[in-house]
Design an enzyme around this catalytic site. Structure first.
Site, PDB file in Angstrom:
ATOM      1  N   CYS A 103      11.206 -21.265  76.914  1.00 47.30           N
ATOM      2  CA  CYS A 103      12.571 -20.737  76.928  1.00 47.30           C
ATOM      3  C   CYS A 103      12.826 -19.853  78.145  1.00 47.30           C
ATOM      4  O   CYS A 103      11.928 -19.167  78.629  1.00 47.30           O
ATOM      5  CB  CYS A 103      12.826 -19.902  75.695  1.00 47.30           C
ATOM      6  SG  CYS A 103      12.479 -20.759  74.177  1.00 47.30           S
ATOM      7  N   ARG A 118      11.253 -24.584  83.505  1.00 47.71           N
ATOM      8  CA  ARG A 118      10.386 -24.087  82.445  1.00 47.71           C
ATOM      9  C   ARG A 118      10.341 -25.060  81.261  1.00 47.71           C
ATOM     10  O   ARG A 118       9.467 -24.951  80.410  1.00 47.71           O
ATOM     11  CB  ARG A 118      10.887 -22.715  81.966  1.00 47.71           C
ATOM     12  CG  ARG A 118      10.822 -21.659  83.041  1.00 47.71           C
ATOM     13  CD  ARG A 118      11.559 -20.411  82.629  1.00 47.71           C
ATOM     14  NE  ARG A 118      10.917 -19.704  81.553  1.00 47.71           N
ATOM     15  CZ  ARG A 118       9.924 -18.841  81.694  1.00 47.71           C
ATOM     16  NH1 ARG A 118       9.451 -18.590  82.900  1.00 47.71           N
ATOM     17  NH2 ARG A 118       9.404 -18.217  80.674  1.00 47.71           N
ATOM     18  N   TRP A 167      13.446 -24.043  74.269  1.00 43.16           N
ATOM     19  CA  TRP A 167      12.394 -25.042  74.082  1.00 43.16           C
ATOM     20  C   TRP A 167      11.991 -24.907  72.624  1.00 43.16           C
ATOM     21  O   TRP A 167      11.364 -23.916  72.245  1.00 43.16           O
ATOM     22  CB  TRP A 167      11.235 -24.730  75.013  1.00 43.16           C
ATOM     23  CG  TRP A 167      10.275 -25.837  75.230  1.00 43.16           C
ATOM     24  CD1 TRP A 167      10.372 -26.853  76.146  1.00 43.16           C
ATOM     25  CD2 TRP A 167       9.034 -26.045  74.543  1.00 43.16           C
ATOM     26  NE1 TRP A 167       9.277 -27.673  76.053  1.00 43.16           N
ATOM     27  CE2 TRP A 167       8.428 -27.206  75.082  1.00 43.16           C
ATOM     28  CE3 TRP A 167       8.358 -25.383  73.533  1.00 43.16           C
ATOM     29  CZ2 TRP A 167       7.214 -27.705  74.648  1.00 43.16           C
ATOM     30  CZ3 TRP A 167       7.138 -25.876  73.089  1.00 43.16           C
ATOM     31  CH2 TRP A 167       6.582 -27.032  73.649  1.00 43.16           C
ATOM     32  N   ASN A 194      12.806 -15.469  73.877  1.00 44.27           N
ATOM     33  CA  ASN A 194      11.740 -16.351  74.341  1.00 44.27           C
ATOM     34  C   ASN A 194      10.474 -15.928  73.626  1.00 44.27           C
ATOM     35  O   ASN A 194      10.085 -14.765  73.714  1.00 44.27           O
ATOM     36  CB  ASN A 194      11.584 -16.194  75.865  1.00 44.27           C
ATOM     37  CG  ASN A 194      10.344 -16.893  76.393  1.00 44.27           C
ATOM     38  OD1 ASN A 194       9.791 -17.783  75.748  1.00 44.27           O
ATOM     39  ND2 ASN A 194       9.895 -16.477  77.572  1.00 44.27           N
ATOM     40  N   GLY A 195       9.844 -16.850  72.904  1.00 45.08           N
ATOM     41  CA  GLY A 195       8.603 -16.494  72.219  1.00 45.08           C
ATOM     42  C   GLY A 195       8.694 -16.839  70.746  1.00 45.08           C
ATOM     43  O   GLY A 195       9.508 -17.662  70.330  1.00 45.08           O
ATOM     44  N   GLU A 247      -7.533 -34.691  87.335  1.00 45.69           N
ATOM     45  CA  GLU A 247      -6.232 -34.208  87.797  1.00 45.69           C
ATOM     46  C   GLU A 247      -5.301 -35.386  88.106  1.00 45.69           C
ATOM     47  O   GLU A 247      -4.120 -35.369  87.756  1.00 45.69           O
ATOM     48  CB  GLU A 247      -6.427 -33.295  89.026  1.00 45.69           C
ATOM     49  CG  GLU A 247      -5.167 -32.764  89.665  1.00 45.69           C
ATOM     50  CD  GLU A 247      -4.243 -31.992  88.735  1.00 45.69           C
ATOM     51  OE1 GLU A 247      -4.641 -31.686  87.607  1.00 45.69           O
ATOM     52  OE2 GLU A 247      -3.096 -31.737  89.130  1.00 45.69           O
ATOM     53  N   LYS A 268      -1.729 -36.057  86.249  1.00 44.32           N
ATOM     54  CA  LYS A 268      -0.458 -36.194  86.991  1.00 44.32           C
ATOM     55  C   LYS A 268       0.263 -37.455  86.567  1.00 44.32           C
ATOM     56  O   LYS A 268       1.452 -37.445  86.308  1.00 44.32           O
ATOM     57  CB  LYS A 268      -0.692 -36.271  88.508  1.00 44.32           C
ATOM     58  CG  LYS A 268      -0.953 -35.031  89.293  1.00 44.32           C
ATOM     59  CD  LYS A 268       0.091 -33.976  89.289  1.00 44.32           C
ATOM     60  CE  LYS A 268       0.005 -33.090  88.082  1.00 44.32           C
ATOM     61  NZ  LYS A 268      -0.678 -31.859  88.123  1.00 44.32           N
ATOM     62  N   GLU A 281       1.553 -37.349  82.792  1.00 43.47           N
ATOM     63  CA  GLU A 281       2.588 -36.380  82.410  1.00 43.47           C
ATOM     64  C   GLU A 281       3.970 -36.734  82.959  1.00 43.47           C
ATOM     65  O   GLU A 281       4.963 -36.391  82.346  1.00 43.47           O
ATOM     66  CB  GLU A 281       2.200 -34.947  82.782  1.00 43.47           C
ATOM     67  CG  GLU A 281       2.167 -34.644  84.254  1.00 43.47           C
ATOM     68  CD  GLU A 281       1.767 -33.207  84.546  1.00 43.47           C
ATOM     69  OE1 GLU A 281       2.091 -32.309  83.754  1.00 43.47           O
ATOM     70  OE2 GLU A 281       1.126 -32.979  85.585  1.00 43.47           O
ATOM     71  N   HIS A 312     -21.660 -46.147  79.258  1.00 44.06           N
ATOM     72  CA  HIS A 312     -22.012 -45.602  77.940  1.00 44.06           C
ATOM     73  C   HIS A 312     -20.885 -45.785  76.934  1.00 44.06           C
ATOM     74  O   HIS A 312     -20.840 -45.074  75.942  1.00 44.06           O
ATOM     75  CB  HIS A 312     -22.431 -44.135  78.080  1.00 44.06           C
ATOM     76  CG  HIS A 312     -23.603 -43.984  79.000  1.00 44.06           C
ATOM     77  ND1 HIS A 312     -24.873 -44.346  78.628  1.00 44.06           N
ATOM     78  CD2 HIS A 312     -23.682 -43.581  80.286  1.00 44.06           C
ATOM     79  CE1 HIS A 312     -25.692 -44.148  79.657  1.00 44.06           C
ATOM     80  NE2 HIS A 312     -24.987 -43.687  80.676  1.00 44.06           N
ATOM     81  N   LYS A 318       7.102 -25.786  81.902  1.00 40.45           N
ATOM     82  CA  LYS A 318       6.351 -25.309  83.060  1.00 40.45           C
ATOM     83  C   LYS A 318       5.447 -24.141  82.677  1.00 40.45           C
ATOM     84  O   LYS A 318       4.326 -24.022  83.147  1.00 40.45           O
ATOM     85  CB  LYS A 318       7.336 -24.889  84.154  1.00 40.45           C
ATOM     86  CG  LYS A 318       6.676 -24.378  85.432  1.00 40.45           C
ATOM     87  CD  LYS A 318       6.035 -25.504  86.201  1.00 40.45           C
ATOM     88  CE  LYS A 318       5.353 -25.041  87.472  1.00 40.45           C
ATOM     89  NZ  LYS A 318       4.381 -26.071  87.927  1.00 40.45           N
TER      90      LYS A 318
HETATM   91  C1  F6R Z   1       0.182 -29.956  84.867  1.00 35.27           C
HETATM   92  C2  F6R Z   1       0.481 -28.537  84.718  1.00 35.27           C
HETATM   93  C3  F6R Z   1      -0.151 -27.815  83.586  1.00 35.27           C
HETATM   94  C4  F6R Z   1      -0.489 -26.375  84.014  1.00 35.27           C
HETATM   95  C5  F6R Z   1      -0.985 -25.580  82.803  1.00 35.27           C
HETATM   96  C6  F6R Z   1      -1.391 -24.163  83.176  1.00 35.27           C
HETATM   97  O1  F6R Z   1       0.802 -30.497  85.991  1.00 35.27           O
HETATM   98  O2  F6R Z   1       1.230 -27.986  85.463  1.00 35.27           O
HETATM   99  O3  F6R Z   1      -1.259 -28.474  83.106  1.00 35.27           O
HETATM  100  O4  F6R Z   1      -1.453 -26.424  85.008  1.00 35.27           O
HETATM  101  O5  F6R Z   1       0.031 -25.524  81.832  1.00 35.27           O
HETATM  102  O6  F6R Z   1      -0.331 -23.464  83.724  1.00 35.27           O
HETATM  103  P1  F6R Z   1      -0.561 -22.141  84.557  1.00 35.27           P
HETATM  104  O7  F6R Z   1      -1.297 -22.518  85.784  1.00 35.27           O
HETATM  105  O8  F6R Z   1       0.808 -21.619  84.842  1.00 35.27           O
HETATM  106  O9  F6R Z   1      -1.370 -21.224  83.689  1.00 35.27           O
END
Ligand code: F6R
Length: 612
Positions: free
Chosen positions: A2, A27, A74, A100-101, A485, A489, A492, A508, A607
């Site tokens: 949020c 976010r 959110w 927010n929360g 990674e 990417k 997601e 395995h 985010k």
């Molecule tokens: C993936 C992504 C998430 C963040 C994770 C941690 O692209 O962005 O996996 O890496 O939510 O977020 P931070 O780094 O803000 O703690």
């Protein structure tokens, strides 16, 4: 998650608040709304969907008022819907709240309000409980908004930031922070509250960081901050050096593409902050002494998602260069087991936002066992940064796209610098090796640029492969961490089912899944493991897989067994992840683009994950 924005000043608030909300879209959210003070009443407009849906809903209606609050929601308690969207109001419509929360004890508070005050709730949210509590307090205390908010938060458990306005307390926003981000922005004759800096960059560069258990009272001319005992607090003004351009797309179609292309500069900025004129790593502003470091027997790296993947590379680098044992864990697991940690442990938290709740909780857990806390963080003044003994900042600038790119590569740079520094201190690496790796790092911005030039080739590849339903990423050594990674990417933002595995593990079990035309993205950048990786490629190729290899220039042998090869520039095995990830980021981006997905705001993702 949020986003909160509030404005009090002399201009019409609605447009300013909606503009701020747009800058918090990254976010993640599923509904949006605003509440404005209008001559003794509150006007609330809220809508499920995007901010554009809210704008359409408001249409040509002129929403006047120079004080207001806004929100992107959110959903946690109650499905995304118009009615569950924020702001929420008290039954008498005199109080509006954005939040927010999570209020953990909202069920019991709701019951109490229903029993004692005969409140009939209109939504399923925990936030309505806050609005109703403040509404009751406000009515009972004769209209003192600050007291009403303060008394309400005494009863609330959980992690939250709230912004509150009242119909008949003009030109005033009262906000409270407990474990969820909150800042106040200082304009000449206007003041703001917000969840994050980008919301305010267009209007102010001077901000106050609000701490936990603090209440903020904004009027057009003042911001007052109080601690949990209502004692006034003096706060230093923080000058934000990000510009509004940093938080805009600057001609790119998506923030993600812009941020991928910003990596040469972000990596360079992060390096230059930490390398002095004599070519040595400097830890200016970091209080860890040589003696502290020599006392350390173990390092714990803890993070989530992409930041965790950067931590995996950090483990390789630190163990290789400093020979200090490193354990690594995802924060959501670390915090609930009984980790072996003491005052000889250095705990490294990695977080772009610095607000990820699990990472923050893990950090607190480590601190309670006496560990020394060093964080690698992008957002200055964020919760993780503030609760750490020392912060090694990534200089990536604001990262807006949900899918992390430049934060990852700058986190890698920080991990290499930490590893080199420790290696030098423990005497495990020679001066030549130290200089060599630093030179390799300094060459990275140019090599990233060269790799970015492959974008058309990668777009073409994406055009051929975008409609596949399953992709495997394999690699050995650091490549196996980059594979994770690359896979994250892709899944997601393109929603393709992707999977990463250490290439040696294929036999395995997982090789059973190989079928003709299964896509395997094989990372083969490690010279010392090249032959082993080559054999793995041969194995999957024998099962008719479509193999896209990523290899260093000069590894031509790989072409015989690969359907396509993408080359990265030559560099030391140790630092390849900074380059290897670039084609993987571009591949994910172009696949998602060709599929027409919402790249910067993928479904179900936020985010900044400020709830568990
Ligand atoms: C993936 C992504 C998430 C963040 C994770 C941690 O692209 O962005 O996996 O890496 O939510 O977020 P931070 O780094 O803000 O703690």
């Amino acid at each position: 998650m949020c986003g909160i924005v509030g404005y009090t000043g002399h201009e019409e608030a609605c447009g300013i608040i909606i503009d701020g909300l747009k800058r918090l879209e990254y976010r993640g959210y599923d509904s949006a709304g605003v509440a404005l003070q209008q001559q003794g009443r509150l006007v609330v407009r809220k809508k499920k969907g995007k901010i554009e849906d809210l704008e359409k809903f408001i249409g040509s209606e002129r929403l006047t008022g120079t004080t207001g609050i806004g929100h992107t929601r959110w959903a946690t308690h109650g499905a995304p819907s118009d009615v569950n969207a924020h702001p929420h109001t008290s039954s008498d419509g005199r109080i509006a709240v954005v939040h927010n929360g999570i209020v953990e004890n909202y069920v019991e508070l709701r019951q109490k309000l229903a029993d004692e005050e005969k409140i009939e709730f209109r939504t399923e949210t925990d936030t309505e409980v806050i609005a109703q509590m403040i509404g009751v307090n406000y009515r009972k205390n004769g209209g003192n908004l600050e007291d009403a908010v303060y008394d309400a938060v005494q009863e609330m458990r959980g992690a939250y930031a709230i912004g509150v306005i009242a119909a008949d307390t003009p030109d005033r926003i009262v906000a409270y922070r407990k474990d969820a981000p909150l800042i106040a922005g200082l304009g000449g004759d206007c003041k703001f509250i917000a969840s994050d800096i980008p919301a305010l960059l267009k209007y102010v560069n001077d901000i106050y960081l609000i701490e936990n258990d603090e209440m903020v009272v904004c009027t057009p001319d003042s911001v007052r901050i109080y601690d949990e005992n209502r004692r006034p607090v003096r706060r230093e003004v923080m000058k934000v050096n990000w510009s509004i351009e940093d938080a805009e797309k600057g001609g790119y179609e998506h923030f993600m593409l812009k941020e991928i292309h910003e990596q040469p500069k972000a990596v360079q900025d992060t390096l230059l902050r930490r390398i002095d004129d004599n070519g040595r790593i400097c830890l200016d502003g970091i209080s860890l002494t040589k003696e502290d470091l020599q006392n350390i027997t173990k390092i714990y790296i803890v993070a989530c998602g992409t930041a965790y993947h950067a931590g995996l590379i950090g483990k390789y680098a630190i163990e290789k260069m400093a020979r200090i044992p490193v354990e690594i864990d995802v924060a959501s697991e670390f915090r609930y087991r009984d980790p072996v940690i003491d005052d000889k442990t250095l705990f490294i938290a990695i977080s772009q936002s610095g607000e990820t709740l699990d990472t923050l909780a893990a950090l607190r857990e480590a601190r309670s066992h006496g560990a020394r806390i060093l964080s690698v963080c992008n957002v200055v003044g964020s919760s993780v940064a503030r609760e750490s003994d020392d912060v090694f900042y990534t200089w990536a600038g604001p990262e807006i796209a949900v899918a992390s790119t430049k934060a990852y590569t700058t986190q890698l740079v920080c991990m290499y610098l930490i590893a080199l520094y420790l290696g030098d201190l423990t005497g495990n690496i020679s001066r030549e090796y130290y200089d060599h790796i630093l030179e390799e790092l300094m060459a990275m911005p140019d090599k990233i640029r060269q790799t970015l030039e492959k974008a058309p080739e990668i777009e073409e590849l994406a055009r051929h492969l975008y409609n596949r339903t399953q992709v495997f990423f394999i690699g050995r050594g650091v490549d196996s961490a980059v594979a994770l990674e690359g896979s994250l990417k892709l899944k997601e933002i393109s929603y393709i089912n992707s999977f990463a595995i250490a290439a040696g593990e294929l036999k395995h079990g997982t090789i059973a899944l190989m079928e003709p035309e299964t896509i395997v993205i094989a990372l083969a950048t490690q010279d010392r493991l090249f032959e082993k990786m080559y054999s793995n490629i041969v194995e999957v190729k024998a099962r008719m897989a479509h193999v896209v290899s990523i290899a260093k220039e000069g590894s031509d042998k790989i072409e015989a067994e690969s359907t396509e090869v993408i080359y990265i520039p030559q560099c030391d095995d140790e630092v390849t992840p900074i380059l290897t990830v670039i084609p993987l980021q571009l591949f994910a981006y172009y696949v998602a683009k060709i599929k027409g997905e919402d790249i910067d705001k993928p479904r179900n993702l936020a985010k900044s994950v400020t709830v568990e």
